[in-house]
Design a protein around this motif. Sequence first.
Motif, PDB file in Angstrom:
ATOM      1  N   VAL A 170      -5.061   4.213   4.866  1.00  0.00           N
ATOM      2  CA  VAL A 170      -5.036   4.691   3.426  1.00  0.00           C
ATOM      3  C   VAL A 170      -4.050   3.916   2.694  1.00  0.00           C
ATOM      4  N   MET A 171      -2.911   3.403   3.448  1.00  0.00           N
ATOM      5  CA  MET A 171      -1.706   2.545   2.860  1.00  0.00           C
ATOM      6  C   MET A 171      -2.020   1.161   2.825  1.00  0.00           C
ATOM      7  N   THR A 172      -1.800   0.276   1.623  1.00  0.00           N
ATOM      8  CA  THR A 172      -2.043  -1.075   1.537  1.00  0.00           C
ATOM      9  C   THR A 172      -0.729  -1.819   1.673  1.00  0.00           C
ATOM     10  N   ARG A 173      -0.853  -2.682   2.008  1.00  0.00           N
ATOM     11  CA  ARG A 173       0.410  -3.927   2.363  1.00  0.00           C
ATOM     12  C   ARG A 173       1.318  -3.797   0.960  1.00  0.00           C
ATOM     13  N   ASP A 174       0.646  -3.779  -0.220  1.00  0.00           N
ATOM     14  CA  ASP A 174       1.510  -3.770  -1.249  1.00  0.00           C
ATOM     15  C   ASP A 174       2.308  -2.450  -1.479  1.00  0.00           C
ATOM     16  N   GLU A 175       1.831  -1.650  -0.793  1.00  0.00           N
ATOM     17  CA  GLU A 175       2.710  -0.349  -0.814  1.00  0.00           C
ATOM     18  C   GLU A 175       3.698  -0.155   0.101  1.00  0.00           C
TER      19      GLU A 175
END
Length: 609
Positions: A170-175
């Motif tokens: 659910v978490m992206t590399r941008d976050e």
Amino acid sequence: MTSAHHVPGSVPPPPEASSQGPRAVPGVPPQGPPVQGTLDDLGTPLAEVTFVVVDLETTGGSPAESAITEIGAVKVRGGEHLGDFGTLVDPGGPIPPFITALTGITTQMVVAAPRIERVLPAFLEFARGSVLVAHNAPFDIGFLKAACAKLEYAWPSFPVVDTVDLARRVMTRDEVPNHKLATLARYFRTATEPCHRALADAKATVDVLHGLIERLGSFGVTSLEELKGFAKAPTPEQRRKRHLAENVPSAPGVYLFEDADGEILYVGKSTDLRTRVRSYFTGSETRWRAREMVGLAERVRTIVCATGLEAEVRELRLIAEHKPRYNRRSKFPERAIWLKLTAEPFPRLSIVRECRDDGAVYLGPLSSSRQAEEAKAAVHEAIPLRQCTQRLSLRLVEQGKGRVCALAEIGRCGAPCVGHEDQDEYAEHADAARAVMQGDVRPVVAAARLRIARLAAEYRYEEAAAQRDRLAAFVRAAARGQRLAALARLPQVVAARPAFDGGWELSVVRYGRLAAAGTVPPRAAPRPYVDALIATAETVLPGAGGAPGAMTGAGGTGAEEMECVLRWMDGPGVRLVEVEGEWTCPAHGAESLRGWIDNAYAAVDPSER
């Protein structure tokens, strides 16, 4: 008056419409208007699930070799805090300094703490009937399961949720740049900052869990059953790229995942390429790095091999050549660790990462820096070699410009640096070390056993165990090196192993390198196949000096490749067809002692190994 007849098995006609509402059916209670089912009907709502978030601190990374030093757990349900569980645990031995530096837990802190025998039943009672949650759950759950097995407790069938798996979905590399607990704690602004103490980390993981559950709502995950399956379900990218496995053959070999630019992302092997490659596009592939790799892959290339051994060797060579970013194992085999007796007027032991033809004597390759340090210490205990790092030339010694170390002052070194030992006297120590590293390990073993016996008689058991570990490291390293060196010296070995179909698998090994592989069909005469394979085998040149070619050979995979070959030859039913040269190990070498060392450790408690 007419009547309608209902045919058994058919759908009865609907009742006639009436202005007075639906007609009642005799014997059936009146029913209200139909109601649409809710998502809660599909499973246990997350708001009703009791989670026990657990974190452990340990003396190391492996349950077989380490012990628990602290358990922390927090029980929550529906966002409500229900209770805490936290205690230090006496691991039954000293805590390594690097663990103390990481966690702040010292040996003195756990001396008065309860042992795991008392702590584990209390924790299992605290967690009974709940869902266990941990950040990197295989680590914590692995230690808890190992503790249950050691104490002969049946492991309760806890459902387990890993917040690392959830975060990766659910978490992206941008976050977040990674999915470490500290990183996620900063992102979700947890009330407790993780600090490598069990209870504090468990509290931080609770807040991370709640933050992740909020995000899961947008994925339609509202029940426990959906939560458990969410992290294990194939990603859209996995489903979309299933066509990449369509033309993969069912045969042993090597597979290579490549991106759109032709860069090799990952290299693997399998005895059934089709089955293995297809598994990357299903829910059975749960490794997040593999899932990420599948998202980048645009094609799968395969190399069919004659035998499983050829596939294993080709995999090693391809990984060493291309160094794919998603391969972790064997990417840099050329960085093997060696124990070196330097070639200089006053030789000393040194740990190096390269085996050269420089006149020095090498022991290895060793599996880790720690094993190298232990083996080095074992040799120093038996032979008074100098342990200083300064380069001593004859001119420097004659001018008296050497520096006396503390070991010389306490009689542990002959002090050649200041002329207390001349070159001829010191050469006796160097010759003894050279003999030990090349074959006769008896001096090191005798010295170690004498020290172990003396320390045990003085009830200094921890120091005796340290001496035992040094001896074990040396014996295992020497046995490995001598076994590989024996194979590396042989110009040619031809071996046959029974195949599953009734035929034979053939291997031609030259100077430790697999030069050819093939098969003999069932009921066929093997000699023509053997001759043809030898005639077409790769030409392999011997290594130079003390560094056999296969040990440091092409791509640097020599030692690993030889271990693959030796494992294959150790299999049941293997026949040596031809052996060119003498295949021997030293009469007083370490190979004969490896079983003795393994038996000595078999009686040791796993937490003390």
